[in-house]
Design an enzyme around this catalytic site. Structure first.
Site, short mmCIF file in Angstrom:
data_model
loop_
_atom_site.label_atom_id
_atom_site.label_comp_id
_atom_site.label_asym_id
_atom_site.label_seq_id
_atom_site.Cartn_x
_atom_site.Cartn_y
_atom_site.Cartn_z
N SER A 155 -28.29 138.90 51.83
CA SER A 155 -27.80 139.16 50.47
C SER A 155 -27.46 140.64 50.38
O SER A 155 -28.01 141.45 51.14
CB SER A 155 -28.89 138.81 49.46
OG SER A 155 -28.56 139.35 48.18
N TYR A 168 -37.59 138.60 45.78
CA TYR A 168 -36.34 138.23 46.45
C TYR A 168 -35.81 139.40 47.29
O TYR A 168 -35.47 139.23 48.47
CB TYR A 168 -35.32 137.81 45.40
CG TYR A 168 -33.99 137.32 45.94
CD1 TYR A 168 -33.80 135.98 46.25
CD2 TYR A 168 -32.91 138.19 46.10
CE1 TYR A 168 -32.57 135.52 46.73
CE2 TYR A 168 -31.69 137.74 46.58
CZ TYR A 168 -31.52 136.40 46.89
OH TYR A 168 -30.30 135.96 47.36
P1 NAD Z 1 -28.24 127.12 45.97
O1 NAD Z 1 -29.43 127.06 45.08
O2 NAD Z 1 -27.01 126.39 45.59
O3 NAD Z 1 -28.63 126.64 47.44
C1 NAD Z 1 -29.87 126.92 48.03
C2 NAD Z 1 -30.18 125.78 48.96
O4 NAD Z 1 -31.41 126.03 49.65
C3 NAD Z 1 -30.36 124.46 48.21
O5 NAD Z 1 -29.68 123.47 48.94
C4 NAD Z 1 -31.86 124.24 48.25
O6 NAD Z 1 -32.23 122.89 48.20
C5 NAD Z 1 -32.19 124.84 49.60
N1 NAD Z 1 -33.60 125.15 49.76
C6 NAD Z 1 -34.39 125.90 48.97
N2 NAD Z 1 -35.64 125.92 49.46
C7 NAD Z 1 -35.64 125.17 50.57
C8 NAD Z 1 -36.62 124.80 51.51
N3 NAD Z 1 -37.89 125.23 51.40
N4 NAD Z 1 -36.27 124.01 52.54
C9 NAD Z 1 -35.01 123.57 52.68
N5 NAD Z 1 -34.02 123.89 51.82
C10 NAD Z 1 -34.34 124.67 50.78
O7 NAD Z 1 -27.93 128.67 46.16
P2 NAD Z 1 -26.89 129.42 47.11
O8 NAD Z 1 -26.29 130.48 46.30
O9 NAD Z 1 -26.01 128.49 47.82
O10 NAD Z 1 -27.89 130.12 48.14
C11 NAD Z 1 -27.79 130.01 49.55
C12 NAD Z 1 -28.26 131.30 50.21
O11 NAD Z 1 -27.37 132.34 49.85
C13 NAD Z 1 -29.65 131.75 49.79
O12 NAD Z 1 -30.34 132.26 50.92
C14 NAD Z 1 -29.36 132.87 48.80
O13 NAD Z 1 -30.41 133.81 48.75
C15 NAD Z 1 -28.11 133.46 49.43
N6 NAD Z 1 -27.30 134.28 48.52
C16 NAD Z 1 -26.65 133.71 47.44
C17 NAD Z 1 -25.88 134.54 46.62
C18 NAD Z 1 -25.12 134.02 45.44
O14 NAD Z 1 -24.56 134.81 44.70
N7 NAD Z 1 -25.05 132.71 45.22
C19 NAD Z 1 -25.80 135.90 46.89
C20 NAD Z 1 -26.47 136.43 47.98
C21 NAD Z 1 -27.22 135.60 48.79
#
Ligand code: NAD
Length: 270
Positions: A155, A168
């Site tokens: 991130s 986080y």
């Molecule tokens: P999201 O909530 O749509 O997806 C997260 C996914 O992780 C979901 O499918 C959830 O079920 C899964 N998950 C959570 N805990 C879990 C576990 N213990 N075992 C298996 N699966 C698990 O959110 P996203 O935005 O798609 O996030 C994906 C990644 O991207 C994360 O690591 C998040 O920190 C990172 N991220 C997102 C953003 C953003 O702006 N959306 C920015 C920076 C980083």
């Protein structure tokens, strides 16, 4: 397609939603066989099945695998699915992650622990399992190819501090040096390890930051490029890092953030 992953096997964690879903679709479109990991609950299972169906409908190959990546035995199961179903593994995308915001004085140990367990320990467990597979290969990879690739989804908060999300930010800061240490350790064995660090991407994790015109306007002040990111923006960067086109890249973090890490508040200042 921009990169060629035909015949490669990939595990994508948390692939039933958001960025992980986008990555699973992109890798499959590039020819990879994809293990679509989801949390062991009904809603995640249903949405993972939809991702698998979408890949199969487009002529690709995919299988769903339930596993809570913060649990050692679940991770063993996840990697067994890849071995049993696709007879191998070439790519791990460590994507699953969560947020549990709280002011520091109110943050419970459970809130702290849950985020670290998922975002940092879960990524460690999956990286360890992938390394074991890659290190056990019988034959060395041909020139220009790696014995395996690991891509962490970090991130912008691996470098930008984040008030009320200290758990986080600590987890993502940890991912940064975990990734670099593994890259240093595994490079001689021809295993490449990199991160993609997304900025603000339109997914369920951060819906309050973009789902009203007011919150979107305030978010856009942080993004010089003037738009929110989409899962596909991240997925294309992951596909490149997972392909042999990036064969000389290891230990790098690729920021996919529309310039969020450029400190846009300083534009015109001073
Ligand atoms: P999201 O909530 O749509 O997806 C997260 C996914 O992780 C979901 O499918 C959830 O079920 C899964 N998950 C959570 N805990 C879990 C576990 N213990 N075992 C298996 N699966 C698990 O959110 P996203 O935005 O798609 O996030 C994906 C990644 O991207 C994360 O690591 C998040 O920190 C990172 N991220 C997102 C953003 C953003 O702006 N959306 C920015 C920076 C980083």
């Amino acid at each position: 397609h921009a990169v060629d992953l035909s015949g490669r096997v990939a595990i994508v964690t948390g692939a039933n939603s958001g960025i992980g879903r986008g990555i699973a679709l992109e890798l499959a479109a590039a020819g990879a066989k994809v293990v679509v990991n989801h949390r062991p609950n009904e809603d995640s299972e249903r949405r993972a099945a939809e991702v698998v169906q979408q890949i199969v409908d487009a002529g690709g190959q995919a299988v769903a695998a339930a596993a809570d990546i913060s649990r050692e035995d679940d991770v063993d199961h996840l990697f067994r699915v890849a071995a049993d179903h696709f007879q191998g593994l070439d790519i791990l995308v460590n994507n699953a992650g969560i947020e549990q915001p709280a002011a520091i004085q109110d943050m419970t140990l459970a809130q702290w622990q849950k985020v670290i367990d998922t975002n940092l320990t879960g990524q460690f467990l999956c990286a360890r399992a992938a390394s074991r597979v890659f290190l056990n290969r019988q034959a060395p990879p041909p020139a220009g190819e790696a014995a395996g690739k690991i891509v962490f989804i970090s991130s912008v908060h691996e470098v930008i501090p984040w008030a009320f999300q200290s758990n986080y930010a600590a987890s993502k800061g940890g991912v940064s040096l975990l990734m670099q240490s593994l890259a240093q350790e595994l490079a001689p064995m021809k295993i490449r390890v990199n991160s993609v660090a997304p900025g603000a991407i339109r997914t369920p994790i951060n819906a309050p930051a973009w789902n009203t015109p007011e919150s979107l306007a305030s978010l856009l002040k942080l993004i010089p490029y003037g738009r929110i990111g989409e899962p596909e923006d991240v997925a294309r960067a992951v596909a490149w890092l997972a392909s042999d086109d990036s064969d000389y890249v290891t230990g790098s973090t690729l920021f996919v953030d529309g310039g969020m890490t450029l400190y846009p508040g300083f534009r015109g200042a001073g």
